[in-house]
Motif scaffolding. Sequence first.
Motif, PDB file in Angstrom:
ATOM      1  N   GLY A  55       5.601   2.152  -5.797  1.00  0.00           N
ATOM      2  CA  GLY A  55       5.734   1.222  -4.804  1.00  0.00           C
ATOM      3  C   GLY A  55       5.760  -0.177  -5.339  1.00  0.00           C
ATOM      4  O   GLY A  55       4.574  -0.340  -6.104  1.00  0.00           O
ATOM      5  N   THR A  56       6.239  -1.197  -5.028  1.00  0.00           N
ATOM      6  CA  THR A  56       6.288  -2.393  -5.720  1.00  0.00           C
ATOM      7  C   THR A  56       4.908  -3.267  -5.477  1.00  0.00           C
ATOM      8  O   THR A  56       4.421  -3.774  -6.336  1.00  0.00           O
ATOM      9  N   ALA A  57       4.262  -3.002  -4.527  1.00  0.00           N
ATOM     10  CA  ALA A  57       2.950  -3.732  -4.014  1.00  0.00           C
ATOM     11  C   ALA A  57       1.994  -3.211  -5.213  1.00  0.00           C
ATOM     12  O   ALA A  57       1.267  -4.000  -5.863  1.00  0.00           O
ATOM     13  N   ALA A  58       1.801  -2.008  -5.314  1.00  0.00           N
ATOM     14  CA  ALA A  58       0.946  -1.389  -6.204  1.00  0.00           C
ATOM     15  C   ALA A  58       1.494  -1.698  -7.824  1.00  0.00           C
ATOM     16  O   ALA A  58       0.602  -2.035  -8.894  1.00  0.00           O
ATOM     17  N   VAL A  59       2.767  -1.968  -8.075  1.00  0.00           N
ATOM     18  CA  VAL A  59       3.147  -2.329  -9.514  1.00  0.00           C
ATOM     19  C   VAL A  59       2.664  -3.614  -9.673  1.00  0.00           C
ATOM     20  O   VAL A  59       2.268  -4.083 -10.699  1.00  0.00           O
ATOM     21  N   VAL A  60       3.057  -4.436  -8.665  1.00  0.00           N
ATOM     22  CA  VAL A  60       2.432  -5.988  -9.107  1.00  0.00           C
ATOM     23  C   VAL A  60       1.152  -5.961  -9.106  1.00  0.00           C
ATOM     24  O   VAL A  60       0.530  -7.018 -10.132  1.00  0.00           O
ATOM     25  N   ASP A  61       0.160  -5.161  -8.633  1.00  0.00           N
ATOM     26  CA  ASP A  61      -1.228  -5.382  -8.792  1.00  0.00           C
ATOM     27  C   ASP A  61      -1.390  -4.943 -10.287  1.00  0.00           C
ATOM     28  O   ASP A  61      -2.408  -5.473 -10.889  1.00  0.00           O
ATOM     29  N   ALA A  62      -0.860  -3.915 -10.621  1.00  0.00           N
ATOM     30  CA  ALA A  62      -1.150  -3.305 -11.977  1.00  0.00           C
ATOM     31  C   ALA A  62      -0.568  -4.287 -13.005  1.00  0.00           C
ATOM     32  O   ALA A  62      -1.216  -4.599 -14.092  1.00  0.00           O
ATOM     33  N   LEU A  63       0.705  -4.898 -12.840  1.00  0.00           N
ATOM     34  CA  LEU A  63       1.042  -5.968 -13.736  1.00  0.00           C
ATOM     35  C   LEU A  63       0.248  -7.093 -13.996  1.00  0.00           C
ATOM     36  O   LEU A  63      -0.095  -7.438 -15.059  1.00  0.00           O
ATOM     37  N   GLN A  64      -0.309  -7.541 -12.864  1.00  0.00           N
ATOM     38  CA  GLN A  64      -1.069  -8.651 -12.806  1.00  0.00           C
ATOM     39  C   GLN A  64      -2.490  -8.473 -13.430  1.00  0.00           C
ATOM     40  O   GLN A  64      -3.131  -9.270 -13.883  1.00  0.00           O
ATOM     41  N   THR A  65      -3.094  -7.314 -13.491  1.00  0.00           N
ATOM     42  CA  THR A  65      -4.181  -6.819 -13.983  1.00  0.00           C
ATOM     43  C   THR A  65      -4.229  -7.050 -15.490  1.00  0.00           C
ATOM     44  O   THR A  65      -5.068  -7.282 -16.076  1.00  0.00           O
ATOM     45  N   THR A  66      -2.903  -6.719 -16.142  1.00  0.00           N
ATOM     46  CA  THR A  66      -2.709  -6.762 -17.407  1.00  0.00           C
ATOM     47  C   THR A  66      -2.433  -8.339 -17.692  1.00  0.00           C
ATOM     48  O   THR A  66      -2.918  -8.687 -18.976  1.00  0.00           O
ATOM     49  N   ALA A  67      -1.789  -9.205 -17.077  1.00  0.00           N
ATOM     50  CA  ALA A  67      -1.458 -10.435 -17.406  1.00  0.00           C
ATOM     51  C   ALA A  67      -2.985 -11.480 -17.455  1.00  0.00           C
ATOM     52  O   ALA A  67      -3.857 -11.000 -16.714  1.00  0.00           O
ATOM     53  N   ASP A  68      -2.687 -12.447 -18.037  1.00  0.00           N
ATOM     54  CA  ASP A  68      -3.538 -13.728 -18.070  1.00  0.00           C
ATOM     55  C   ASP A  68      -3.796 -14.168 -16.597  1.00  0.00           C
ATOM     56  O   ASP A  68      -2.805 -14.548 -15.969  1.00  0.00           O
ATOM     57  N   ALA A  69      -5.149 -14.104 -16.200  1.00  0.00           N
ATOM     58  CA  ALA A  69      -5.354 -14.727 -14.803  1.00  0.00           C
ATOM     59  C   ALA A  69      -5.166 -16.140 -14.793  1.00  0.00           C
ATOM     60  O   ALA A  69      -4.770 -16.764 -13.729  1.00  0.00           O
ATOM     61  N   ALA A  70      -4.700 -17.149 -15.934  1.00  0.00           N
ATOM     62  CA  ALA A  70      -4.581 -18.466 -15.751  1.00  0.00           C
ATOM     63  C   ALA A  70      -2.743 -18.574 -15.655  1.00  0.00           C
ATOM     64  O   ALA A  70      -2.728 -19.575 -15.494  1.00  0.00           O
TER      65      ALA A  70
END
Length: 180
Positions: free
Chosen positions: A84-99
């Motif tokens: 599901g897209t919401a879970a994917v967005v969370d997973a992707l943003q965990t990898t990405a730089d918080a800045a």
Amino acid sequence: MHVDGHTDFRHPGNSDDCASVAGEDLAAAVGLHWPDVSDIDGAGPYFDPARTAHMGCRDDDAELAEVRAVVGTVLPTSEWRARGTAAVVDALQTTADAAGYWLQVDVDVLDPTVMPAVDSPDPGGSTAEELIELLRGLAPRAVGASVTVYDPDLDPDGTHAHLLADVLTAGLGDLGCALQ
């Protein structure tokens, strides 16, 4: 964030056919290409592989296993749909730089029944609605975005250009708003 229907991970270490950065951009971005491409002026790698995410390729992508071994998060379209897209967005943003992060969108992430005006159409891609939902989730923390591979020569009446404009307008409308 690399959203693409292909991993674009061909590089001199896995292919003798390197010649088109369009199929090699993710590999170049994380430093796995010729230095003239992946280390211009000593600036490479341009993105930390551990903080890089790819999503949208097909399950049969030739470099999928290698990308999984190198890049922080990899989610083919089949996994995107399963989670599901919401879970994917969370997973992707965990990898990405918080800045913030750069958002690269290759239009061939869309299924060719939706967007045939690309040079490498492969079945199994996303719908326009799925891509809009994904971009809406990713855009607020993106410092910028690039969109590639739409081919107007394959869209003589402009129908697909209008669809793409609608997808990008709806999906990227909040680009960078969470970073202000």
